[in-house]
Design a protein around this motif. Sequence first.
Motif, PDB file in Angstrom:
ATOM      1  N   GLU A 109       0.825  -1.208   0.000  1.00 55.27           N
ATOM      2  CA  GLU A 109       0.000   0.000   0.000  1.00 55.27           C
ATOM      3  C   GLU A 109       0.860   1.259   0.000  1.00 55.27           C
ATOM      4  O   GLU A 109       0.626   2.198  -0.778  1.00 55.27           O
ATOM      5  N   GLN A 110       1.865   1.285   0.864  1.00 54.37           N
ATOM      6  CA  GLN A 110       2.713   2.471   0.952  1.00 54.37           C
ATOM      7  C   GLN A 110       3.594   2.634  -0.286  1.00 54.37           C
ATOM      8  O   GLN A 110       3.881   3.742  -0.718  1.00 54.37           O
ATOM      9  N   ARG A 115       4.856   5.719  -4.892  1.00 53.49           N
ATOM     10  CA  ARG A 115       5.204   5.722  -6.317  1.00 53.49           C
ATOM     11  C   ARG A 115       4.321   6.714  -7.081  1.00 53.49           C
ATOM     12  O   ARG A 115       4.798   7.409  -7.989  1.00 53.49           O
ATOM     13  N   SER A 116       3.037   6.798  -6.707  1.00 47.64           N
ATOM     14  CA  SER A 116       2.173   7.760  -7.374  1.00 47.64           C
ATOM     15  C   SER A 116       2.627   9.194  -7.102  1.00 47.64           C
ATOM     16  O   SER A 116       2.521  10.071  -7.970  1.00 47.64           O
ATOM     17  N   THR A 117       3.179   9.426  -5.926  1.00 44.12           N
ATOM     18  CA  THR A 117       3.704  10.766  -5.606  1.00 44.12           C
ATOM     19  C   THR A 117       4.963  11.058  -6.414  1.00 44.12           C
ATOM     20  O   THR A 117       5.166  12.167  -6.914  1.00 44.12           O
ATOM     21  N   HIS A 136      13.271   8.155  -7.255  1.00 45.55           N
ATOM     22  CA  HIS A 136      12.895   7.953  -8.655  1.00 45.55           C
ATOM     23  C   HIS A 136      13.789   8.833  -9.535  1.00 45.55           C
ATOM     24  O   HIS A 136      13.665  10.060  -9.519  1.00 45.55           O
ATOM     25  N   PRO A 137      14.730   8.243 -10.291  1.00 45.11           N
ATOM     26  CA  PRO A 137      15.603   9.037 -11.161  1.00 45.11           C
ATOM     27  C   PRO A 137      14.803   9.652 -12.323  1.00 45.11           C
ATOM     28  O   PRO A 137      13.920   9.007 -12.896  1.00 45.11           O
ATOM     29  N   GLY A 140      17.537   3.019 -10.469  1.00 44.71           N
ATOM     30  CA  GLY A 140      16.112   2.940 -10.791  1.00 44.71           C
ATOM     31  C   GLY A 140      15.286   3.225  -9.563  1.00 44.71           C
ATOM     32  O   GLY A 140      15.798   3.676  -8.529  1.00 44.71           O
ATOM     33  N   ASP A 141      13.980   2.942  -9.656  1.00 44.69           N
ATOM     34  CA  ASP A 141      13.113   3.169  -8.503  1.00 44.69           C
ATOM     35  C   ASP A 141      13.559   2.281  -7.346  1.00 44.69           C
ATOM     36  O   ASP A 141      13.837   1.086  -7.530  1.00 44.69           O
ATOM     37  N   ALA A 142      13.623   2.887  -6.172  1.00 47.30           N
ATOM     38  CA  ALA A 142      14.061   2.149  -4.977  1.00 47.30           C
ATOM     39  C   ALA A 142      13.314   2.665  -3.766  1.00 47.30           C
ATOM     40  O   ALA A 142      12.907   3.840  -3.712  1.00 47.30           O
ATOM     41  N   PHE A 143      13.138   1.774  -2.801  1.00 53.75           N
ATOM     42  CA  PHE A 143      12.409   2.123  -1.568  1.00 53.75           C
ATOM     43  C   PHE A 143      13.162   1.535  -0.385  1.00 53.75           C
ATOM     44  O   PHE A 143      13.747   0.456  -0.473  1.00 53.75           O
ATOM     45  N   ARG A 144      13.118   2.263   0.703  1.00 56.12           N
ATOM     46  CA  ARG A 144      13.779   1.781   1.914  1.00 56.12           C
ATOM     47  C   ARG A 144      13.111   2.399   3.134  1.00 56.12           C
ATOM     48  O   ARG A 144      12.482   3.454   3.062  1.00 56.12           O
TER      49      ARG A 144
END
Length: 436
Positions: free
Chosen positions: A51-52, A57-59, A150-151, A118-122
């Motif tokens: 969900e988060q 990602r939409s932001t 997000h590059p 690339g796209d990454a989350f932490r």
Amino acid sequence: MKWTLKKGKKRDLFQYTQRKLTMTYTWLIVLFLALFAIIVSLFFLFMAYREQTDSLRSTLYATEDGRVVVPDLEFGRSDELYFYYVLDQRGQALAGSDAVPELSERHRARMAKWQPDGDAFRLRWQPEEAQRVGTMTVRTDDRLLFVGAHPIMTTNGPATIYAAKDVTFYWDILRNLLLVFILILIVFIIAAVKLSAAMSQKAMIPIQRTFKHQQQFLADASHELRTPLSIMNTSLEVIELENADTITPYSKEVVSDMKEEIGRMSRMLRDLLMLARSDAGSVEFEMAAFDMVPKLRQWVLAFESVAQKKGIALRTMLPDALTVKGDSERLKQLVYILLDNAIKYTPEGGKVDVGLDPNPRQWRIIVRDSGIGIAETDQSRIFDRFYRVEKHRSREEGSAGLGLAIAKQIVVAHRGSVVLESAPGKGSTFSVEFPV
């Protein structure tokens, strides 16, 4: 090699088995509950993460007329956003907004070190901070941030969008959920112990009933068979007396062998009866104080003739006096068993030593022989019923493998222990220790 039979009270086989079953059932119930808690927690984490991730990602991908949409966080957080930055490769801010502007520089410095391809989350834990800005001190509580990167490509070159959401709320939910699971686990453990105890008790009922029937049968059979064996032995003696002049040497040998086998069976039945009564708890031990030295000297003297027949030197090393507390008849049986084995398995010309070792805390009966010894693999089993190290030799010697099992029962009843030191070809030493 030294092997020890530890001291202690006689262990109730059924109580021990019931406790083991209770522990097994309890751990199974607890294991299933723990697995359920882990699965629920992992499912919650997966759903919250997905969900988060979708929200963040939409932001990160939000645009308007081809331009990046920078949310305004100065007067409030949008969708729990904590900060939003657009940084070039040198860490310079091209755009940004921060819910706590006083910490903006610190956040940008940390984000500039993270430039994914690339796209990454932490997840990043932000501890409680206090920063002085002019005459004011800005304090922030502990919080858990979910950060995404997000590059993108801008007119000034490559850049990266960084956005962070405050997910402390989810962390609090997970922590409270774990606390609830722990409380439920404690309640379930208590309930599981009681339920498992009841289940194991019911499971043991048919086993106890069968074992009691077996014990009763063994005791009755041993008792009933003693009478016909005594009659057979008496009948053989009568036959020998009435036909002393006419009986042939071969018949004499047959009668002698029959009497020997009857004697062996009688001893075996006596031992079986003793073990059956011991298992049932019906063997009474009359504990009383007495001087062990004259008793032991008398018991050893009874084996003098047997030892002399094999040319075995039977020696004693006894103190002047030693007052002990125990059942003299059972201790006599213990000494007889140890001496019988020592002489039986010691070759001609060997020696057997019997001694008493007084000690303020414990006293010991020591029986040492120069016999064939016991292999290391057999030492832990010699006190088992019907176990014989050399079966063919034991059969020739008239042993059924019950002597040391009875000795174990006597030692345990006296809260004692046995230390065995033995090696093949080097003899054996049995040291029986009793508390004072």
